[in-house]
Write a protein that holds these residues in place. Sequence first.
Motif, PDB file in Angstrom:
ATOM      1  N   PHE A  73       9.611  -4.417  -2.724  1.00  0.00           N
ATOM      2  CA  PHE A  73      10.106  -3.496  -1.908  1.00  0.00           C
ATOM      3  C   PHE A  73       9.334  -2.811  -0.954  1.00  0.00           C
ATOM      4  N   GLY A  74       9.532  -3.168   0.000  1.00  0.00           N
ATOM      5  CA  GLY A  74       8.468  -2.569   0.904  1.00  0.00           C
ATOM      6  C   GLY A  74       8.751  -0.896   1.394  1.00  0.00           C
ATOM      7  N   GLY A  75       7.932  -0.388   1.482  1.00  0.00           N
ATOM      8  CA  GLY A  75       7.595   0.895   1.688  1.00  0.00           C
ATOM      9  C   GLY A  75       6.596   0.951   2.581  1.00  0.00           C
ATOM     10  N   ILE A  76       5.307   1.547   2.103  1.00  0.00           N
ATOM     11  CA  ILE A  76       4.157   1.315   2.874  1.00  0.00           C
ATOM     12  C   ILE A  76       3.461  -0.137   2.861  1.00  0.00           C
ATOM     13  N   THR A  77       4.105  -0.915   1.890  1.00  0.00           N
ATOM     14  CA  THR A  77       3.833  -2.455   1.571  1.00  0.00           C
ATOM     15  C   THR A  77       4.900  -3.029   2.722  1.00  0.00           C
ATOM     16  N   ARG A  78       3.951  -3.993   3.377  1.00  0.00           N
ATOM     17  CA  ARG A  78       5.095  -4.835   4.697  1.00  0.00           C
ATOM     18  C   ARG A  78       5.404  -6.055   4.134  1.00  0.00           C
ATOM     19  N   GLY A  79       6.624  -6.471   4.263  1.00  0.00           N
ATOM     20  CA  GLY A  79       7.075  -7.794   3.661  1.00  0.00           C
ATOM     21  C   GLY A  79       6.255  -9.020   4.112  1.00  0.00           C
ATOM     22  N   ASP A  80       5.927  -8.923   5.701  1.00  0.00           N
ATOM     23  CA  ASP A  80       5.289 -10.012   6.329  1.00  0.00           C
ATOM     24  C   ASP A  80       3.788 -10.178   5.615  1.00  0.00           C
ATOM     25  N   ILE A 129       0.653  -4.709  -8.189  1.00  0.00           N
ATOM     26  CA  ILE A 129      -0.187  -4.788  -7.102  1.00  0.00           C
ATOM     27  C   ILE A 129      -0.357  -3.421  -6.198  1.00  0.00           C
ATOM     28  N   GLY A 130       0.382  -2.356  -6.254  1.00  0.00           N
ATOM     29  CA  GLY A 130       0.286  -1.303  -5.867  1.00  0.00           C
ATOM     30  C   GLY A 130       0.826  -1.198  -4.338  1.00  0.00           C
ATOM     31  N   GLY A 131       0.739  -0.059  -3.731  1.00  0.00           N
ATOM     32  CA  GLY A 131       1.657   0.343  -2.386  1.00  0.00           C
ATOM     33  C   GLY A 131       0.572  -0.245  -1.373  1.00  0.00           C
ATOM     34  N   GLY A 132       0.833  -0.833  -0.164  1.00  0.00           N
ATOM     35  CA  GLY A 132       0.269  -1.275   0.809  1.00  0.00           C
ATOM     36  C   GLY A 132      -0.489  -2.465   0.563  1.00  0.00           C
ATOM     37  N   ALA A 133      -0.333  -3.386  -0.330  1.00  0.00           N
ATOM     38  CA  ALA A 133      -1.017  -4.466  -0.593  1.00  0.00           C
ATOM     39  C   ALA A 133      -1.177  -5.585   0.369  1.00  0.00           C
ATOM     40  N   LYS A 134      -2.571  -5.879   0.897  1.00  0.00           N
ATOM     41  CA  LYS A 134      -2.658  -6.822   1.838  1.00  0.00           C
ATOM     42  C   LYS A 134      -2.484  -8.191   1.155  1.00  0.00           C
ATOM     43  N   ALA A 135      -2.579  -9.316   2.037  1.00  0.00           N
ATOM     44  CA  ALA A 135      -2.518 -10.491   1.958  1.00  0.00           C
ATOM     45  C   ALA A 135      -3.470 -10.923   0.849  1.00  0.00           C
ATOM     46  N   GLU A 136      -4.746 -10.703   0.835  1.00  0.00           N
ATOM     47  CA  GLU A 136      -5.669 -11.147  -0.063  1.00  0.00           C
ATOM     48  C   GLU A 136      -5.306 -10.513  -1.473  1.00  0.00           C
ATOM     49  N   ARG A 137      -4.904  -9.232  -1.463  1.00  0.00           N
ATOM     50  CA  ARG A 137      -4.485  -8.980  -2.786  1.00  0.00           C
ATOM     51  C   ARG A 137      -3.282  -9.580  -3.579  1.00  0.00           C
ATOM     52  N   VAL A 138      -2.284  -9.811  -2.527  1.00  0.00           N
ATOM     53  CA  VAL A 138      -1.296 -10.827  -3.081  1.00  0.00           C
ATOM     54  C   VAL A 138      -1.591 -12.047  -3.307  1.00  0.00           C
ATOM     55  N   ALA A 139      -2.568 -12.645  -2.894  1.00  0.00           N
ATOM     56  CA  ALA A 139      -3.089 -13.990  -3.305  1.00  0.00           C
ATOM     57  C   ALA A 139      -3.882 -13.825  -4.546  1.00  0.00           C
ATOM     58  N   ASN A 140      -4.715 -12.872  -4.847  1.00  0.00           N
ATOM     59  CA  ASN A 140      -5.279 -12.528  -5.866  1.00  0.00           C
ATOM     60  C   ASN A 140      -4.337 -12.369  -7.205  1.00  0.00           C
ATOM     61  N   ALA A 141      -3.154 -11.538  -6.867  1.00  0.00           N
ATOM     62  CA  ALA A 141      -2.248 -11.497  -8.031  1.00  0.00           C
ATOM     63  C   ALA A 141      -1.588 -12.748  -8.289  1.00  0.00           C
TER      64      ALA A 141
END
Length: 381
Positions: free
Chosen positions: A311-318, A281-293
């Motif tokens: 594993f969160g870097g620029i991608t936030r766990g929340d 899903i790539g780095g920095g994935a937002k909630a909508e992209r996660v739902a699409n995945a």
Amino acid sequence: MRLHEYQAKEVFAEAGLPTPDAELAESTDEVLAAAESIGYPVAVKAQVHVGGRGKAGGIELAESDDEAREAADSILGMDLKGYTVDRVLVEAAVDFVDELYVGVTMDRGEGKPVAMVSSEGGVNIEEVAEESPEAIAREHVDPAFGLHPYQARRAVYDAGVEDDVASDVAGVLSTLYDLWEDSDAEDTEVNPVMVTSDREVICADAVMNIDDDALFRHPDLAEMEEAAAEDDLEAKANEYGFDYVRLEGNVGIIGNGAGLVMTTLDLVDYYGGAPANFLDIGGGAKAERVANALDMVFSDENVDSVVFNIFGGITRGDEVAQGINDAIAQFDELPKPIVVRLAGTNAEEGMEILNTDALDVEETLEGAVQKAVEHAGGESR
């Protein structure tokens, strides 16, 4: 973007490569009409993005209407390595005496394109490369100058191609290189190039994969993209902008980063499971992209469980946790069990948000993979 055989052959024929007469068909009646138009014998060939179609029953020869009808009824609608065949190529059969492999791709180890010829055509070239690499003649090409004619001839002669067809085979190789370069292709190949008893050289197959990032430069090829999509799953991947690779297992895998996803695939295999896909899903994935995945993986009927490795870097766990919650809120009951592993940036906040009543959460990647394998019916170590 992977072109179907019939699409690649259209491109090849326009470039001057010799291809058999052929027509696309989507029903038994269309197969019979095409065979009558072309003339028997014909080959009826499933149009799906998999190798080994012949061994799997996806290619049949027909010498009469009855045989063509039987082939069409057998192939159309069949499940071929996870893909449903909804169209076939009806093609004039070639009476050949020899089969060759000719192709062009990028040799990433050398950092150069490589033109290849082998006298062992008609079989999986990866197997040839592994079992008898000396059977493949290779010429690395300086992209500043392209494939020189002498290089094409040398590859052909090094492969042991007979003298009376060597010039024609070298011509096929040169044209494939020009197509590879001009179309921003990742691969252009013919397997097999058939040599007839009259010493004609015919391109009996066609493979052409285009770099997605270069399609804006090739609107004619981009128009083929929708037709090239294998099924609803690939169409959905295009819609969502995912690089989704379908595999043959039943453990769905989602991660943020190619290396992380590859590690997860390896662990699924190590713990006795079989990966169903590659989805980054790539780095920095937002909630909508996660739902699409998750929607993508849920849509794959081969998937029996899903492991989410973030594993969160620029991608936030929340953000990831919110996307998972948004996706699972659409269901009264989850269609597949989900196991989540969150680490890194805002992982604790994500763990607090996650709907743990509907899914499993594991602190370690190993634990998450083992749980997903168990859900999928595998035997974890």
